[in-house]
Design an enzyme around this catalytic site. Structure first.
Site, PDB file in Angstrom:
ATOM      1  N   LYS A 188     -93.754  76.416  12.345  1.00 49.86           N
ATOM      2  CA  LYS A 188     -91.648  76.596  13.429  1.00 49.86           C
ATOM      3  C   LYS A 188     -91.480  75.727  14.036  1.00 49.86           C
ATOM      4  O   LYS A 188     -92.598  75.597  15.161  1.00 49.86           O
ATOM      5  CB  LYS A 188     -91.709  77.859  12.712  1.00 49.86           C
ATOM      6  CG  LYS A 188     -91.386  78.803  12.321  1.00 49.86           C
ATOM      7  CD  LYS A 188     -89.856  79.906  12.799  1.00 49.86           C
ATOM      8  CE  LYS A 188     -89.606  79.843  11.072  1.00 49.86           C
ATOM      9  NZ  LYS A 188     -89.747  81.513   9.988  1.00 49.86           N
ATOM     10  N   GLU A 214     -83.465  78.356  20.719  1.00 48.29           N
ATOM     11  CA  GLU A 214     -85.259  78.628  20.168  1.00 48.29           C
ATOM     12  C   GLU A 214     -85.787  79.813  19.015  1.00 48.29           C
ATOM     13  O   GLU A 214     -84.680  80.713  19.436  1.00 48.29           O
ATOM     14  CB  GLU A 214     -86.200  78.260  21.179  1.00 48.29           C
ATOM     15  CG  GLU A 214     -86.863  76.485  21.241  1.00 48.29           C
ATOM     16  CD  GLU A 214     -87.032  75.801  19.626  1.00 48.29           C
ATOM     17  OE1 GLU A 214     -86.990  76.496  18.693  1.00 48.29           O
ATOM     18  OE2 GLU A 214     -87.115  75.307  19.601  1.00 48.29           O
ATOM     19  N   ASP A 215     -85.663  79.202  18.310  1.00 46.42           N
ATOM     20  CA  ASP A 215     -86.763  80.316  17.256  1.00 46.42           C
ATOM     21  C   ASP A 215     -87.983  80.063  16.812  1.00 46.42           C
ATOM     22  O   ASP A 215     -88.649  81.111  16.304  1.00 46.42           O
ATOM     23  CB  ASP A 215     -85.539  80.547  15.806  1.00 46.42           C
ATOM     24  CG  ASP A 215     -86.016  79.343  14.968  1.00 46.42           C
ATOM     25  OD1 ASP A 215     -86.000  78.035  15.501  1.00 46.42           O
ATOM     26  OD2 ASP A 215     -86.456  79.243  13.472  1.00 46.42           O
ATOM     27  N   LYS A 271     -92.541  69.617  20.281  1.00 49.47           N
ATOM     28  CA  LYS A 271     -92.971  70.824  20.575  1.00 49.47           C
ATOM     29  C   LYS A 271     -94.852  71.489  20.767  1.00 49.47           C
ATOM     30  O   LYS A 271     -94.680  71.032  19.726  1.00 49.47           O
ATOM     31  CB  LYS A 271     -92.131  71.363  20.276  1.00 49.47           C
ATOM     32  CG  LYS A 271     -90.415  71.357  20.309  1.00 49.47           C
ATOM     33  CD  LYS A 271     -89.645  72.124  19.442  1.00 49.47           C
ATOM     34  CE  LYS A 271     -88.526  72.015  20.276  1.00 49.47           C
ATOM     35  NZ  LYS A 271     -87.453  72.594  18.477  1.00 49.47           N
ATOM     36  N   SER A 287     -84.011  69.191  18.680  1.00 47.75           N
ATOM     37  CA  SER A 287     -84.600  69.086  17.185  1.00 47.75           C
ATOM     38  C   SER A 287     -85.774  68.080  17.123  1.00 47.75           C
ATOM     39  O   SER A 287     -85.478  67.163  17.169  1.00 47.75           O
ATOM     40  CB  SER A 287     -83.782  69.223  15.698  1.00 47.75           C
ATOM     41  OG  SER A 287     -84.872  68.994  15.015  1.00 47.75           O
ATOM     42  N   ALA A 288     -87.103  68.973  16.822  1.00 46.83           N
ATOM     43  CA  ALA A 288     -88.173  67.668  16.206  1.00 46.83           C
ATOM     44  C   ALA A 288     -87.731  66.693  15.153  1.00 46.83           C
ATOM     45  O   ALA A 288     -88.235  66.312  14.473  1.00 46.83           O
ATOM     46  CB  ALA A 288     -89.586  68.780  16.024  1.00 46.83           C
ATOM     47  N   THR A 330     -82.342  76.419   8.002  1.00 44.60           N
ATOM     48  CA  THR A 330     -83.272  75.094   6.556  1.00 44.60           C
ATOM     49  C   THR A 330     -84.481  75.236   7.517  1.00 44.60           C
ATOM     50  O   THR A 330     -85.204  74.930   6.765  1.00 44.60           O
ATOM     51  CB  THR A 330     -83.246  74.138   7.736  1.00 44.60           C
ATOM     52  OG1 THR A 330     -82.549  73.710   8.817  1.00 44.60           O
ATOM     53  CG2 THR A 330     -81.737  73.245   7.225  1.00 44.60           C
ATOM     54  N   ASP A 376     -81.993  73.672  19.518  1.00 46.72           N
ATOM     55  CA  ASP A 376     -82.476  73.963  18.599  1.00 46.72           C
ATOM     56  C   ASP A 376     -81.754  73.799  17.316  1.00 46.72           C
ATOM     57  O   ASP A 376     -81.141  74.274  17.641  1.00 46.72           O
ATOM     58  CB  ASP A 376     -84.030  74.873  18.534  1.00 46.72           C
ATOM     59  CG  ASP A 376     -84.971  74.326  17.082  1.00 46.72           C
ATOM     60  OD1 ASP A 376     -85.093  73.440  16.946  1.00 46.72           O
ATOM     61  OD2 ASP A 376     -84.927  75.543  16.115  1.00 46.72           O
ATOM     62  N   LEU A 377     -82.531  72.988  16.500  1.00 42.88           N
ATOM     63  CA  LEU A 377     -81.303  73.173  14.961  1.00 42.88           C
ATOM     64  C   LEU A 377     -82.151  74.068  13.558  1.00 42.88           C
ATOM     65  O   LEU A 377     -81.032  74.820  13.156  1.00 42.88           O
ATOM     66  CB  LEU A 377     -81.261  71.608  13.961  1.00 42.88           C
ATOM     67  CG  LEU A 377     -80.893  71.753  12.833  1.00 42.88           C
ATOM     68  CD1 LEU A 377     -79.208  71.875  12.798  1.00 42.88           C
ATOM     69  CD2 LEU A 377     -80.798  70.130  12.513  1.00 42.88           C
ATOM     70  N   ASP A 378     -83.087  74.253  12.900  1.00 42.16           N
ATOM     71  CA  ASP A 378     -83.809  74.637  11.558  1.00 42.16           C
ATOM     72  C   ASP A 378     -84.083  75.887  12.409  1.00 42.16           C
ATOM     73  O   ASP A 378     -84.802  76.259  13.215  1.00 42.16           O
ATOM     74  CB  ASP A 378     -85.065  73.904  11.666  1.00 42.16           C
ATOM     75  CG  ASP A 378     -84.529  72.180  10.859  1.00 42.16           C
ATOM     76  OD1 ASP A 378     -84.033  72.226  10.157  1.00 42.16           O
ATOM     77  OD2 ASP A 378     -85.265  71.824  11.617  1.00 42.16           O
TER      78      ASP A 378
END
Ligand code: G6P
Ligand code: MG
Length: 218
Positions: free
Chosen positions: A44, A170-171, A146, A115-116, A16, A8-10
């Site tokens: 999120k 993932e966060d 997601k 990432s979404a 971000t 995942d990115l953010d």
């Protein structure tokens, strides 16, 4: 044996998530949905249009806006978000994450991005880490976001490994569900992920390292 990592990115690679939150909070004010920590947490990992629908629903007015008005609200949020991320540089990579990417690459693991966010390719460039990734799932091509498993299944297909050979990071609870649904090992970062019961858990990005992951997988 683990061969690949789906990221995942953010909120995992860079912070971000706080800018998404800041921009959505403004949208919530505009449509008069009361803002809460719970709503912020629930958003999120959720795609742009799904996030807007959740905000409208939380204020009981999902029916009060036409499709065109919804698109305009989502566009407005994205413009605000893009304003906020303009200044992102490699210094904004979260603690431990560049070392992790580096260590994974040196050890011969493959990485892909799940990432979404439609802004993800630009953000990777700003952070100077695009080259670590074999590929990026294009969220515009997904049937479901997601917590549906599709995005992590697709990130796995980019790498070409079996689900058991991959770890997803993932966060967000929605992301942990997506990873588990895809059959990969779910690595959760931060207390919010606990509700979705990740397979591996770390309190923050600084604690995530190749050595720590290997130790927990042993
Ligand atoms: C990520 C973020 C979400 C965001 C989504 C879509 O999953 O965690 O907060 O809504 O991407 O991002 P975008 O940049 O396409 O609006
Ligand atoms: Mg995230």
């Amino acid at each position: 044996d683990i061969k690949g990592f789906t990221f995942d990115l953010d909120g995992v690679i860079t912070d971000t998530a706080k800018f998404h939150e800041q921009a959505w909070k403004q949208t919530a004010e505009e449509v008069k949905t009361p803002w809460s920590d719970q709503l912020a947490a629930d958003l999120k990992g959720i795609s742009r249009m799904d996030s807007l629908e959740m905000i409208l629903k939380a204020g009981n007015h999902e029916k009060s806006y036409s499709h065109e008005e919804k698109v305009a609200l989502a566009d407005q949020k994205n413009k605000k978000y893009q304003q906020l991320i303009k200044q992102l540089t490699p210094a904004d990579i979260l603690p431990g994450m560049e070392k992790l990417l580096n260590d994974l690459k040196s050890a011969g693991y493959q990485m892909s991005l799940a990432s979404a966010s439609k802004n993800a390719p630009g953000i990777l460039k700003q952070l100077g880490i695009s080259d670590y990734f074999k590929g990026i799932v294009d969220p515009a091509t997904l049937h479901a976001g997601k917590p549906d498993p599709e995005i992590f299944v697709r990130a796995g297909e980019i790498l070409g490994f079996r689900a058991e050979e991959m770890i997803g990071l993932e966060d967000a609870p929605a992301g942990i569900k997506s990873i588990k649904g895809a059959g990969q090992t779910a690595l959760g970062i931060g207390p919010a992920t606990k509700t979705a019961v990740p397979d591996l858990y770390f309190d923050n990005t600084a604690e995530v390292s190749l050595a720590a992951i290997k130790e927990r997988m042993a």
